[in-house]
Motif scaffolding. Structure first.
Motif, PDB file in Angstrom:
ATOM      1  N   LYS A  12       0.881  -1.127  -0.019  1.00 62.25           N
ATOM      2  CA  LYS A  12      -0.078  -0.022  -0.196  1.00 62.25           C
ATOM      3  C   LYS A  12       0.891   1.141  -0.139  1.00 62.25           C
ATOM      4  CE  LYS A  12      -3.401   2.601   2.543  1.00 62.25           C
ATOM      5  NZ  LYS A  12      -3.921   2.557   4.092  1.00 62.25           N
ATOM      6  N   GLU A  13       1.726   1.310   0.730  1.00 61.03           N
ATOM      7  CA  GLU A  13       2.854   2.365   0.844  1.00 61.03           C
ATOM      8  C   GLU A  13       3.458   2.748  -0.417  1.00 61.03           C
ATOM      9  OE1 GLU A  13       2.317   0.206   3.313  1.00 61.03           O
ATOM     10  OE2 GLU A  13       1.763   1.112   5.192  1.00 61.03           O
ATOM     11  N   VAL A  14       3.975   1.503  -1.057  1.00 63.71           N
ATOM     12  CA  VAL A  14       4.772   1.572  -2.178  1.00 63.71           C
ATOM     13  C   VAL A  14       3.911   2.140  -3.407  1.00 63.71           C
ATOM     14  CG1 VAL A  14       5.836   0.108  -4.019  1.00 63.71           C
ATOM     15  CG2 VAL A  14       6.207  -0.496  -1.675  1.00 63.71           C
ATOM     16  N   TYR A  15       2.559   1.888  -3.424  1.00 64.15           N
ATOM     17  CA  TYR A  15       1.732   2.185  -4.483  1.00 64.15           C
ATOM     18  C   TYR A  15       1.366   3.733  -4.213  1.00 64.15           C
ATOM     19  CZ  TYR A  15      -2.224   2.407  -7.394  1.00 64.15           C
ATOM     20  OH  TYR A  15      -2.983   2.889  -8.735  1.00 64.15           O
ATOM     21  N   GLU A  16       1.082   3.952  -3.009  1.00 62.45           N
ATOM     22  CA  GLU A  16       0.748   5.299  -2.607  1.00 62.45           C
ATOM     23  C   GLU A  16       2.137   6.361  -2.999  1.00 62.45           C
ATOM     24  OE1 GLU A  16      -0.129   5.631   1.523  1.00 62.45           O
ATOM     25  OE2 GLU A  16      -2.215   4.814   0.966  1.00 62.45           O
ATOM     26  N   ASN A  17       3.198   5.970  -2.649  1.00 60.45           N
ATOM     27  CA  ASN A  17       4.152   6.799  -2.838  1.00 60.45           C
ATOM     28  C   ASN A  17       4.742   7.192  -4.406  1.00 60.45           C
ATOM     29  OD1 ASN A  17       7.835   6.856  -3.271  1.00 60.45           O
ATOM     30  ND2 ASN A  17       6.974   7.850  -1.394  1.00 60.45           N
ATOM     31  N   GLY A  18       4.560   5.740  -5.336  1.00 56.85           N
ATOM     32  CA  GLY A  18       4.589   5.882  -6.635  1.00 56.85           C
ATOM     33  C   GLY A  18       3.475   6.694  -7.128  1.00 56.85           C
ATOM     34  N   LYS A  19       2.253   6.697  -6.863  1.00 59.34           N
ATOM     35  CA  LYS A  19       1.237   7.778  -7.239  1.00 59.34           C
ATOM     36  C   LYS A  19       1.828   9.277  -6.976  1.00 59.34           C
ATOM     37  CE  LYS A  19      -2.425   6.808  -8.390  1.00 59.34           C
ATOM     38  NZ  LYS A  19      -3.080   6.573  -9.773  1.00 59.34           N
ATOM     39  N   ILE A  20       2.220   9.628  -5.659  1.00 53.62           N
ATOM     40  CA  ILE A  20       2.373  11.022  -5.646  1.00 53.62           C
ATOM     41  C   ILE A  20       3.840  11.282  -6.628  1.00 53.62           C
ATOM     42  CG2 ILE A  20       3.812  12.169  -3.740  1.00 53.62           C
ATOM     43  CD1 ILE A  20       2.152  10.433  -1.673  1.00 53.62           C
ATOM     44  N   ILE A  21       4.719  10.419  -6.493  1.00 52.07           N
ATOM     45  CA  ILE A  21       5.797  10.792  -7.558  1.00 52.07           C
ATOM     46  C   ILE A  21       5.095  10.992  -8.799  1.00 52.07           C
ATOM     47  CG2 ILE A  21       7.931   9.838  -8.725  1.00 52.07           C
ATOM     48  CD1 ILE A  21       8.471   8.321  -5.972  1.00 52.07           C
ATOM     49  N   LEU A  22       4.356  10.266  -9.344  1.00 57.09           N
ATOM     50  CA  LEU A  22       3.798  10.169 -10.745  1.00 57.09           C
ATOM     51  C   LEU A  22       3.269  11.466 -10.890  1.00 57.09           C
ATOM     52  CD1 LEU A  22       3.598   8.990 -13.436  1.00 57.09           C
ATOM     53  CD2 LEU A  22       1.741   7.545 -12.848  1.00 57.09           C
ATOM     54  N   GLU A  23       2.142  11.669 -10.109  1.00 56.07           N
ATOM     55  CA  GLU A  23       1.231  12.714 -10.080  1.00 56.07           C
ATOM     56  C   GLU A  23       2.122  14.039 -10.213  1.00 56.07           C
ATOM     57  OE1 GLU A  23      -1.472  12.258  -7.007  1.00 56.07           O
ATOM     58  OE2 GLU A  23      -2.522  10.549  -8.262  1.00 56.07           O
ATOM     59  N   TYR A  24       2.977  14.283  -9.329  1.00 59.29           N
ATOM     60  CA  TYR A  24       3.705  15.320  -8.957  1.00 59.29           C
ATOM     61  C   TYR A  24       4.554  15.733 -10.448  1.00 59.29           C
ATOM     62  CZ  TYR A  24       7.318  18.604  -7.475  1.00 59.29           C
ATOM     63  OH  TYR A  24       8.317  19.784  -7.603  1.00 59.29           O
ATOM     64  N   SER A  25       5.157  14.536 -10.903  1.00 59.68           N
ATOM     65  CA  SER A  25       6.078  14.648 -12.120  1.00 59.68           C
ATOM     66  C   SER A  25       5.230  15.056 -13.414  1.00 59.68           C
ATOM     67  CB  SER A  25       6.799  13.312 -12.319  1.00 59.68           C
ATOM     68  OG  SER A  25       7.482  13.062 -11.422  1.00 59.68           O
ATOM     69  N   GLN A  26       4.035  14.536 -13.507  1.00 60.08           N
ATOM     70  CA  GLN A  26       2.943  14.974 -14.600  1.00 60.08           C
ATOM     71  C   GLN A  26       2.529  16.455 -14.465  1.00 60.08           C
ATOM     72  OE1 GLN A  26       0.259  11.869 -14.135  1.00 60.08           O
ATOM     73  NE2 GLN A  26       1.092  10.604 -15.625  1.00 60.08           N
ATOM     74  N   ARG A  27       2.292  16.845 -13.419  1.00 57.31           N
ATOM     75  CA  ARG A  27       2.069  18.244 -13.104  1.00 57.31           C
ATOM     76  C   ARG A  27       3.118  19.358 -13.524  1.00 57.31           C
ATOM     77  NH1 ARG A  27      -0.311  17.042  -8.068  1.00 57.31           N
ATOM     78  NH2 ARG A  27       1.632  18.025  -7.278  1.00 57.31           N
ATOM     79  N   HIS A  28       4.376  18.843 -13.122  1.00 59.57           N
ATOM     80  CA  HIS A  28       5.677  19.668 -13.645  1.00 59.57           C
ATOM     81  C   HIS A  28       6.266  19.179 -14.915  1.00 59.57           C
ATOM     82  CE1 HIS A  28       5.093  21.884  -9.773  1.00 59.57           C
ATOM     83  NE2 HIS A  28       4.916  20.765  -9.126  1.00 59.57           N
ATOM     84  N   SER A  29       5.660  18.241 -15.610  1.00 59.85           N
ATOM     85  CA  SER A  29       6.269  17.802 -17.015  1.00 59.85           C
ATOM     86  C   SER A  29       7.679  17.261 -16.680  1.00 59.85           C
ATOM     87  CB  SER A  29       6.205  19.130 -17.903  1.00 59.85           C
ATOM     88  OG  SER A  29       4.888  19.385 -18.051  1.00 59.85           O
ATOM     89  N   ASN A  30       7.919  16.510 -15.590  1.00 58.47           N
ATOM     90  CA  ASN A  30       9.196  16.107 -15.309  1.00 58.47           C
ATOM     91  C   ASN A  30       9.215  14.583 -15.984  1.00 58.47           C
ATOM     92  OD1 ASN A  30      11.348  14.906 -13.912  1.00 58.47           O
ATOM     93  ND2 ASN A  30      11.570  16.364 -12.697  1.00 58.47           N
ATOM     94  N   ILE A  31       9.751  14.325 -16.981  1.00 56.17           N
ATOM     95  CA  ILE A  31       9.785  13.005 -17.502  1.00 56.17           C
ATOM     96  C   ILE A  31      10.630  12.144 -16.526  1.00 56.17           C
ATOM     97  CG2 ILE A  31      10.738  11.604 -19.394  1.00 56.17           C
ATOM     98  CD1 ILE A  31       8.243  13.255 -20.163  1.00 56.17           C
ATOM     99  N   ARG A  32      11.767  12.281 -16.068  1.00 55.20           N
ATOM    100  CA  ARG A  32      12.438  11.513 -15.176  1.00 55.20           C
ATOM    101  C   ARG A  32      11.768  11.043 -14.149  1.00 55.20           C
ATOM    102  NH1 ARG A  32      16.698  15.568 -16.693  1.00 55.20           N
ATOM    103  NH2 ARG A  32      18.109  14.684 -18.163  1.00 55.20           N
TER     104      ARG A  32
END
Length: 78
Positions: A12-32
């Motif tokens: 659960k924590e892994v999935y939540e952390n991945g979603k946070i990273i992905l959403e933040y990166s998409q908002r800021h157009s950060n491909i890495r």
């Protein structure tokens, strides 16, 4: 943190952390960051036993990765 949670077996924590990273990166157009978000999400799916979803995450990460260094994280996880 997502990888540490993976080592601890906390899906659960892994999935939540991945979603946070992905959403933040998409908002800021950060491909890495998006590559890393999909990579961490994949680990969450592995812990849940959902290997098809994991492979989808890794394939998305490889498709968008423009940095060879970051694509290596995903390739090593296959």
């Amino acid at each position: 943190m997502g990888f540490v949670y993976y080592i601890q077996g906390k899906a659960k924590e892994v999935y939540e952390n991945g979603k946070i990273i992905l959403e933040y990166s998409q908002r800021h157009s950060n491909i890495r960051g998006q590559v890393m978000g999909y990579w961490i999400l994949g680990f969450g799916y592995i812990l849940e036993g959902n290997h098809a979803a994991c492979m989808e995450c890794y394939e998305k990460a490889l498709q968008i990765s423009s940095d060879p260094f970051y694509s290596q994280f995903v390739k090593l996880a296959f």
